[in-house]
Design a protein around this motif. Structure first.
Motif, mmCIF file in Angstrom:
data_model
loop_
_atom_site.group_PDB
_atom_site.id
_atom_site.type_symbol
_atom_site.label_atom_id
_atom_site.label_comp_id
_atom_site.label_asym_id
_atom_site.label_seq_id
_atom_site.Cartn_x
_atom_site.Cartn_y
_atom_site.Cartn_z
ATOM 1 N N UNK A 286 0.690 -1.296 0.035
ATOM 2 C CA UNK A 286 -0.101 -0.098 -0.048
ATOM 3 C C UNK A 286 0.630 1.207 -0.052
ATOM 4 N N UNK A 287 1.899 1.368 0.674
ATOM 5 C CA UNK A 287 2.823 2.487 0.838
ATOM 6 C C UNK A 287 3.444 2.357 -0.336
ATOM 7 N N UNK A 322 0.665 9.720 -2.073
ATOM 8 C CA UNK A 322 1.548 8.833 -2.832
ATOM 9 C C UNK A 322 3.104 9.224 -2.574
ATOM 10 N N UNK A 323 3.099 10.647 -2.707
ATOM 11 C CA UNK A 323 4.204 11.090 -2.484
ATOM 12 C C UNK A 323 4.809 11.187 -0.766
ATOM 13 N N UNK A 324 3.769 11.385 -0.160
ATOM 14 C CA UNK A 324 4.071 11.407 1.366
ATOM 15 C C UNK A 324 4.505 9.946 1.589
ATOM 16 N N UNK A 325 3.841 8.977 1.163
ATOM 17 C CA UNK A 325 4.255 7.574 1.494
ATOM 18 C C UNK A 325 5.732 7.191 0.996
ATOM 19 N N UNK A 326 6.555 8.087 0.259
ATOM 20 C CA UNK A 326 7.693 7.774 -0.419
ATOM 21 C C UNK A 326 8.668 8.773 0.374
ATOM 22 N N UNK A 327 8.280 9.535 1.238
ATOM 23 C CA UNK A 327 8.972 10.550 1.958
ATOM 24 C C UNK A 327 10.239 9.904 2.888
ATOM 25 N N UNK A 329 11.820 11.118 4.881
ATOM 26 C CA UNK A 329 12.055 11.847 6.234
ATOM 27 C C UNK A 329 11.204 10.894 7.067
ATOM 28 N N UNK A 330 10.102 10.296 6.595
ATOM 29 C CA UNK A 330 9.179 9.401 7.440
ATOM 30 C C UNK A 330 9.289 8.051 7.231
ATOM 31 N N UNK A 331 10.067 7.568 6.343
ATOM 32 C CA UNK A 331 10.303 6.106 5.764
ATOM 33 C C UNK A 331 11.547 5.914 5.555
ATOM 34 N N UNK A 332 12.500 5.357 6.396
ATOM 35 C CA UNK A 332 13.846 5.101 5.870
ATOM 36 C C UNK A 332 14.025 4.252 4.701
ATOM 37 N N UNK A 345 3.352 3.789 8.964
ATOM 38 C CA UNK A 345 2.457 4.752 9.106
ATOM 39 C C UNK A 345 2.055 5.464 7.688
ATOM 40 N N UNK A 346 1.629 4.752 6.908
ATOM 41 C CA UNK A 346 1.445 5.192 5.572
ATOM 42 C C UNK A 346 0.290 5.758 5.528
ATOM 43 N N UNK A 347 -0.191 6.583 4.746
ATOM 44 C CA UNK A 347 -1.693 7.313 4.464
ATOM 45 C C UNK A 347 -2.390 6.956 3.273
ATOM 46 N N UNK A 348 -2.335 5.800 2.658
ATOM 47 C CA UNK A 348 -2.811 5.266 1.714
ATOM 48 C C UNK A 348 -4.373 5.358 1.505
ATOM 49 N N UNK A 349 -4.756 4.982 3.118
ATOM 50 C CA UNK A 349 -6.143 5.038 3.161
ATOM 51 C C UNK A 349 -6.774 6.302 3.861
ATOM 52 N N UNK A 350 -5.764 7.698 3.731
ATOM 53 C CA UNK A 350 -6.276 9.017 4.326
ATOM 54 C C UNK A 350 -5.832 8.630 5.767
#
Length: 419
Positions: A286-287, A322-327, A329-332, A345-350
């Motif tokens: 999902x992420x 989608x961009x947030x999930x690939x950031x 700074x949030x996801x090594x 802690x992805x936001x794929x479902x909002x």
């Protein structure tokens, strides 16, 4: 105050290369800044490509989903708009409290976690039937023969569509929910199907009022809180939303997820060897593969400052989840698929009050379908060169038009994976 860099989102994603691999595009947008300017459907607006700002806006009550709740804001509902489109733009996903809370409370009485979990056996049965048909072929289009029919069958049964009508209903849904129909001409061609679906659903609602069953439409018709019920237009709008939430995300999650595993043979092998990793693998799919690229826009109720940029009252905010999930700074190692990633802690479902209602159903179907696919086929290879894969021309919903796979049934030796 900081001046936001201007971008053209449509142009950034218009090439086949960008649709096939949006990771570099999202990285470029994040590098440009936490807040960007762009012309959108709603006029001049702002774009958020980074995780921190996206999550902040998703939970900030100063941003509205419904443009009418912004001082001086106007409705998307227009006098010339067909009735079926008015139903769609009045969906719960575009509402703010207290209207959103009222609708959410009512639908949650019908669309319960227990109802979803009880589908496990039936999802497994449908999955096996689809794989039984696929195993007879040397090349399988995973989208056409598996990822699409599985959630369509499940949702038609959940809604209580009578058995004789299910084939026609599934064909109609497939046409209405076709994400490729994004151009004005394609929309006009698709409009008669939307009208037919509207009529079909109204007949179904009336049927379940007269003949209640053990299904979701009956539960929605009967849902009540404090003497309040859904009226017929609200029922139809809710069913449309559930069709979308319970179908399109699952289709893209299965297709994108399987392709990602094939392209990362070490992760595919790890999942084969440790099937108990399926839950974390699904979260990572999902992420990393982002079946949904962005959520409904938010509108600033007042002048707001984000990361030093002034957001004037009434501005539209595009949230690139989608961009947030690939950031990074949030996801090594965000640009790597890691099925053991945690926390995730992805936001794929909002996030927050608008968290996707269909998330449990999408997770359940993927949790059943993907392990069954891997067990049935020890070998999964792309049947075409990776550059020949066709992606749907829709930035908001990222999915494949087709995914041809060379397969071998259980008992064969796992072979080389194409990248």
């Amino acid at each position: 105050m900081v001046e936001a860099v201007r971008v053209n989102l449509q142009r950034e994603f218009e090439t086949p290369e960008a649709r096939a691999n949006p990771i570099p595009v999202y990285a470029k947008l994040r590098k440009l800044g936490p807040v960007l300017r762009s012309t959108a459907l709603y006029g001049e607006g702002f774009v958020l490509p980074r995780y921190e700002e996206v999550v902040s806006v998703l939970k900030d009550p100063r941003f509205a989903n419904d443009r009418r709740n912004v001082p001086g804001g106007t409705s998307m509902d227009r006098w010339w708009m067909p009735a079926i489109l008015r139903l769609l733009v009045s969906s719960m996903v575009l509402k703010d409290p207290p209207d959103h809370r009222r609708l959410r409370n009512l639908v949650q009485k019908a669309f319960t976690p227990i109802m979803v979990e009880n589908l496990n056996g039936r999802v497994a049965q449908i999955t096996e039937e689809l794989l039984d048909a696929a195993v007879r072929k040397p090349v399988v289009d995973l989208m056409e023969e598996f990822a699409l029919p599985l959630p369509l069958t499940v949702i038609s049964e959940m809604l209580g569509v009578p058995e004789p009508d299910r084939i026609n209903f599934r064909k109609l849904i497939a046409k209405v929910l076709d994400p490729a129909a994004v151009s004005p001409i394609a929309f006009i061609r698709n409009y008669p199907h939307m009208l037919r679906l509207n009529r079909f659903l109204r007949r179904l609602v009336n049927l379940r009022r007269e003949q209640p069953g053990d299904d979701l439409v009956t539960a929605l018709v009967q849902a009540e809180e404090g003497g309040d019920r859904l009226d017929e237009d609200e029922l139809i709008s809710m069913i449309f939303l559930l069709l979308f939430a319970g179908h399109e995300t699952t289709v893209n999650l299965i297709g994108n997820g399987v392709l990602a595993l094939i392209r990362h043979p070490d992760q595919l092998q790890k999942l084969r060897e440790q099937p108990d990793l399926i839950d974390s693998a699904i979260e990572e799919m999902l992420r990393f593969t982002n079946p949904v690229g962005q959520v409904a826009p938010r509108f600033a109720r007042e002048d707001v400052e984000i990361a030093g940029v002034r957001i004037p009252k009434g501005s539209a905010i595009t949230l690139l989840i989608a961009s947030a999930n690939l950031d990074e700074t949030a996801f090594p190692n965000a640009d790597k698929l890691d099925i053991t990633r945690g926390p995730n802690r992805h936001v794929s479902f909002g996030y927050g009050i608008h968290y996707c209602l269909g998330a449990p159903l999408a997770r359940l179907e993927a949790r059943v379908a993907i392990p069954a696919l891997l067990q049935r086929f020890p070998r999964l290879d792309l049947a075409v060169p990776a550059e020949k894969l066709r992606w749907r021309p829709n930035m908001g919903l990222r999915g494949l038009e087709a995914l041809p796979l060379s397969v071998s049934p259980a008992g064969a030796t796992a072979g080389r994976s194409a990248a």
